[in-house]
Design a protein around this motif. Sequence first.
Motif, PDB file in Angstrom:
ATOM      1  N   ARG A 139      -7.083  12.091  -0.700  1.00  0.00           N
ATOM      2  CA  ARG A 139      -5.917  11.033  -0.559  1.00  0.00           C
ATOM      3  C   ARG A 139      -6.829  10.139   0.602  1.00  0.00           C
ATOM      4  NH1 ARG A 139      -0.167  13.882  -1.123  1.00  0.00           N
ATOM      5  NH2 ARG A 139      -0.380  14.948  -2.572  1.00  0.00           N
TER       6      ARG A 139
ATOM      7  N   GLU B  32      -5.567  10.530  -7.535  1.00  0.00           N
ATOM      8  CA  GLU B  32      -4.578   9.876  -8.302  1.00  0.00           C
ATOM      9  C   GLU B  32      -3.931   8.555  -7.643  1.00  0.00           C
ATOM     10  OE1 GLU B  32      -1.477  12.904  -8.590  1.00  0.00           O
ATOM     11  OE2 GLU B  32      -2.749  14.364  -9.302  1.00  0.00           O
TER      12      GLU B  32
ATOM     13  N   LEU C  47       2.119   5.488  -2.871  1.00  0.00           N
ATOM     14  CA  LEU C  47       1.574   6.566  -2.379  1.00  0.00           C
ATOM     15  C   LEU C  47       2.583   7.751  -2.671  1.00  0.00           C
ATOM     16  CD1 LEU C  47       0.219   5.544   1.194  1.00  0.00           C
ATOM     17  CD2 LEU C  47      -1.218   5.631  -0.977  1.00  0.00           C
TER      18      LEU C  47
ATOM     19  N   ASP D  62       0.845  -1.214   0.091  1.00  0.00           N
ATOM     20  CA  ASP D  62      -0.073   0.158   0.200  1.00  0.00           C
ATOM     21  C   ASP D  62       0.740   1.161  -0.067  1.00  0.00           C
ATOM     22  OD1 ASP D  62      -2.003  -1.602   0.047  1.00  0.00           O
ATOM     23  OD2 ASP D  62      -2.885  -1.027   2.217  1.00  0.00           O
TER      24      ASP D  62
ATOM     25  N   ARG E  47     -10.645  -2.487   7.320  1.00  0.00           N
ATOM     26  CA  ARG E  47     -10.967  -2.558   5.796  1.00  0.00           C
ATOM     27  C   ARG E  47     -12.158  -3.434   5.426  1.00  0.00           C
ATOM     28  NH1 ARG E  47      -5.383  -1.890   2.749  1.00  0.00           N
ATOM     29  NH2 ARG E  47      -4.509  -0.193   3.720  1.00  0.00           N
ATOM     30  N   VAL E  48     -13.060  -3.170   4.455  1.00  0.00           N
ATOM     31  CA  VAL E  48     -14.253  -3.636   4.059  1.00  0.00           C
ATOM     32  C   VAL E  48     -15.259  -3.788   4.699  1.00  0.00           C
ATOM     33  CG1 VAL E  48     -14.759  -5.698   2.278  1.00  0.00           C
ATOM     34  CG2 VAL E  48     -12.314  -5.339   2.907  1.00  0.00           C
ATOM     35  N   LYS E  49     -15.102  -2.505   5.657  1.00  0.00           N
ATOM     36  CA  LYS E  49     -16.350  -2.555   6.775  1.00  0.00           C
ATOM     37  C   LYS E  49     -16.971  -1.178   6.389  1.00  0.00           C
ATOM     38  CE  LYS E  49     -13.790  -4.621  10.712  1.00  0.00           C
ATOM     39  NZ  LYS E  49     -13.466  -4.352  12.000  1.00  0.00           N
ATOM     40  N   GLY E  50     -16.499  -0.524   5.274  1.00  0.00           N
ATOM     41  CA  GLY E  50     -17.389   0.772   5.027  1.00  0.00           C
ATOM     42  C   GLY E  50     -16.526   2.030   5.341  1.00  0.00           C
ATOM     43  N   LEU E  51     -15.249   1.987   6.088  1.00  0.00           N
ATOM     44  CA  LEU E  51     -14.576   2.888   6.624  1.00  0.00           C
ATOM     45  C   LEU E  51     -14.049   3.850   5.526  1.00  0.00           C
ATOM     46  CD1 LEU E  51     -13.372   4.759   8.978  1.00  0.00           C
ATOM     47  CD2 LEU E  51     -11.782   3.189   8.882  1.00  0.00           C
ATOM     48  N   GLY E  52     -13.583   3.402   4.522  1.00  0.00           N
ATOM     49  CA  GLY E  52     -13.010   4.057   3.140  1.00  0.00           C
ATOM     50  C   GLY E  52     -14.149   4.724   2.492  1.00  0.00           C
TER      51      GLY E  52
ATOM     52  N   GLU F  20      -8.160  -1.687  -4.711  1.00  0.00           N
ATOM     53  CA  GLU F  20      -9.378  -1.539  -3.787  1.00  0.00           C
ATOM     54  C   GLU F  20      -9.613   0.005  -3.925  1.00  0.00           C
ATOM     55  OE1 GLU F  20      -6.648  -2.916  -2.857  1.00  0.00           O
ATOM     56  OE2 GLU F  20      -6.926  -5.029  -1.957  1.00  0.00           O
TER      57      GLU F  20
ATOM     58  N   LEU G 247      -3.299  -0.211  -6.925  1.00  0.00           N
ATOM     59  CA  LEU G 247      -4.246   0.174  -5.759  1.00  0.00           C
ATOM     60  C   LEU G 247      -5.466  -0.238  -6.082  1.00  0.00           C
ATOM     61  CD1 LEU G 247      -2.573   3.419  -4.479  1.00  0.00           C
ATOM     62  CD2 LEU G 247      -2.153   1.159  -3.645  1.00  0.00           C
TER      63      LEU G 247
HETATM   64  C1  LIG Z   1      -8.784   1.900  -0.691  1.00  0.00           C
HETATM   65  C2  LIG Z   1      -8.916   1.790   0.904  1.00  0.00           C
HETATM   66  C3  LIG Z   1      -8.882   3.328   1.522  1.00  0.00           C
HETATM   67  C4  LIG Z   1     -10.388   1.289   0.986  1.00  0.00           C
HETATM   68  O1  LIG Z   1     -10.771   1.331   2.267  1.00  0.00           O
HETATM   69  P1  LIG Z   1     -11.841   0.420   2.929  1.00  0.00           P
HETATM   70  O2  LIG Z   1     -11.912   0.895   4.452  1.00  0.00           O
HETATM   71  O3  LIG Z   1     -11.557  -1.014   2.821  1.00  0.00           O
HETATM   72  O4  LIG Z   1     -13.009   0.934   2.329  1.00  0.00           O
HETATM   73  P2  LIG Z   1     -14.699   0.239   2.276  1.00  0.00           P
HETATM   74  O5  LIG Z   1     -14.681  -0.844   3.157  1.00  0.00           O
HETATM   75  O6  LIG Z   1     -15.418   1.270   2.282  1.00  0.00           O
HETATM   76  O7  LIG Z   1     -14.733  -0.306   0.646  1.00  0.00           O
HETATM   77  C5  LIG Z   1     -15.030   0.506  -0.475  1.00  0.00           C
HETATM   78  C6  LIG Z   1     -15.297  -0.164  -1.584  1.00  0.00           C
HETATM   79  O8  LIG Z   1     -13.730  -0.784  -2.069  1.00  0.00           O
HETATM   80  C7  LIG Z   1     -14.108  -1.900  -2.812  1.00  0.00           C
HETATM   81  N1  LIG Z   1     -13.117  -3.136  -1.900  1.00  0.00           N
HETATM   82  C8  LIG Z   1     -12.225  -2.293  -0.936  1.00  0.00           C
HETATM   83  N2  LIG Z   1     -11.537  -3.404  -0.520  1.00  0.00           N
HETATM   84  C9  LIG Z   1     -11.831  -4.441  -1.495  1.00  0.00           C
HETATM   85  C10 LIG Z   1     -11.479  -5.961  -1.259  1.00  0.00           C
HETATM   86  N3  LIG Z   1     -10.623  -6.133  -0.598  1.00  0.00           N
HETATM   87  N4  LIG Z   1     -12.085  -6.786  -2.402  1.00  0.00           N
HETATM   88  C11 LIG Z   1     -13.056  -6.117  -3.174  1.00  0.00           C
HETATM   89  N5  LIG Z   1     -13.506  -4.954  -3.071  1.00  0.00           N
HETATM   90  C12 LIG Z   1     -12.944  -4.206  -2.281  1.00  0.00           C
HETATM   91  C13 LIG Z   1     -15.635  -2.291  -2.751  1.00  0.00           C
HETATM   92  O9  LIG Z   1     -16.213  -2.056  -3.773  1.00  0.00           O
HETATM   93  C14 LIG Z   1     -15.955  -1.446  -1.393  1.00  0.00           C
HETATM   94  O10 LIG Z   1     -17.184  -1.194  -1.656  1.00  0.00           O
HETATM   95  P3  LIG Z   1     -18.553  -2.328  -1.045  1.00  0.00           P
HETATM   96  O11 LIG Z   1     -17.945  -2.879   0.227  1.00  0.00           O
HETATM   97  O12 LIG Z   1     -19.711  -1.302  -0.825  1.00  0.00           O
HETATM   98  O13 LIG Z   1     -18.418  -3.144  -2.235  1.00  0.00           O
HETATM   99  C15 LIG Z   1      -8.132   0.972   1.555  1.00  0.00           C
HETATM  100  O14 LIG Z   1      -7.920  -0.353   0.755  1.00  0.00           O
HETATM  101  C16 LIG Z   1      -6.617   1.557   1.677  1.00  0.00           C
HETATM  102  O15 LIG Z   1      -6.316   2.337   2.351  1.00  0.00           O
HETATM  103  N6  LIG Z   1      -5.998   1.255   0.481  1.00  0.00           N
HETATM  104  C17 LIG Z   1      -4.398   1.527   0.469  1.00  0.00           C
HETATM  105  C18 LIG Z   1      -4.139   3.079   0.161  1.00  0.00           C
HETATM  106  C19 LIG Z   1      -4.880   3.595  -1.039  1.00  0.00           C
HETATM  107  O16 LIG Z   1      -4.836   2.803  -2.158  1.00  0.00           O
HETATM  108  N7  LIG Z   1      -5.239   4.752  -0.983  1.00  0.00           N
HETATM  109  C20 LIG Z   1      -5.959   5.454  -2.134  1.00  0.00           C
HETATM  110  C21 LIG Z   1      -4.799   6.299  -2.876  1.00  0.00           C
HETATM  111  S1  LIG Z   1      -4.847   8.022  -2.324  1.00  0.00           S
END
Ligand SMILES: CC(C)(COP(=O)(O)OP(=O)(O)OC[C@H]1O[C@@H](n2cnc3c(N)ncnc32)[C@H](O)[C@@H]1OP(=O)(O)O)[C@@H](O)C(=O)NCCC(=O)NCCS
Length: 187
Positions: A106, A141, A52, A48, A114-119, A148, A146
């Motif tokens: 960002r 960007e 970045l 990850d 993760r995958v709990k809706g926090l992002g 997810e 990346l």
């Molecule tokens: C991208 C990131 C912020 C997502 O965070 P998260 O807390 O898992 O987000 P969510 O739980 O809200 O998931 C959001 C959506 O992403 C997708 N997703 C995220 N993780 C996934 C996984 N492991 N498998 C499939 N889909 C995934 C899904 O579409 C999901 O929505 P849904 O659950 O309604 O289907 C996290 O994976 C992360 O920090 N990644 C590393 C840093 C990064 O890439 N940042 C972005 C660049 S600035």
Amino acid sequence: MDKLVELLIKRYPKKVLLDDKSEIMFRPLRKDDEKSLAEFFSNLPLKDRVCLKEDVADPKVIENWIVNLDYDSVLPIVAVAEGRIVGDATLHFSPIGWTKHQGEIRITTDINYRVKGLGTRLTVDIMDIAKELGLEQLSLEISPELQEAFLLCQKLGFKQEAVLKGFIVDLEGNETDLVLMVKHLNE
Ligand SMILES: CC(C)(COP(=O)(O)OP(=O)(O)OC[C@H]1O[C@@H](n2cnc3c(N)ncnc32)[C@H](O)[C@@H]1OP(=O)(O)O)[C@@H](O)C(=O)NCCC(=O)NCCS
């Protein structure tokens, strides 16, 4: 009172329930968060971190963010659980020049949250602030690695607008593309 300060006082701290019903607190980053923020980023998996924009595992990078904390150009909203930072979303914007209608966001969340809706909730929160500030476009960007982040952007209506081939050289020296995702907030 400054519009942004007024907005932040009105919105935060804010309790948020994740999909698994765990409770998280959203609030702006503070000067006394340096240790907690450094810990959060140092726990991120290398895959990850490599793509970045900054080397977030370097404590000097975090120190620099804290020293230069200025909500009028970079607004960081952190997610806090049990006294620890478990998510960070930043809105980068500038009120002058030809990018004054735009913001860049960002987002990063803790691997255990993760995958709990926090992002999603963090991104929606920062999108709401951007709208309140009158911004019209938001960009993210990312590198194609990346995945997810790409899925999260797609879910929230960001569209892939450009790919800059080989634009990124990651922390391990690998060349990769930069994907520009854009959302028009007035649509
Ligand atoms: C991208 C990131 C912020 C997502 O965070 P998260 O807390 O898992 O987000 P969510 O739980 O809200 O998931 C959001 C959506 O992403 C997708 N997703 C995220 N993780 C996934 C996984 N492991 N498998 C499939 N889909 C995934 C899904 O579409 C999901 O929505 P849904 O659950 O309604 O289907 C996290 O994976 C992360 O920090 N990644 C590393 C840093 C990064 O890439 N940042 C972005 C660049 S600035």
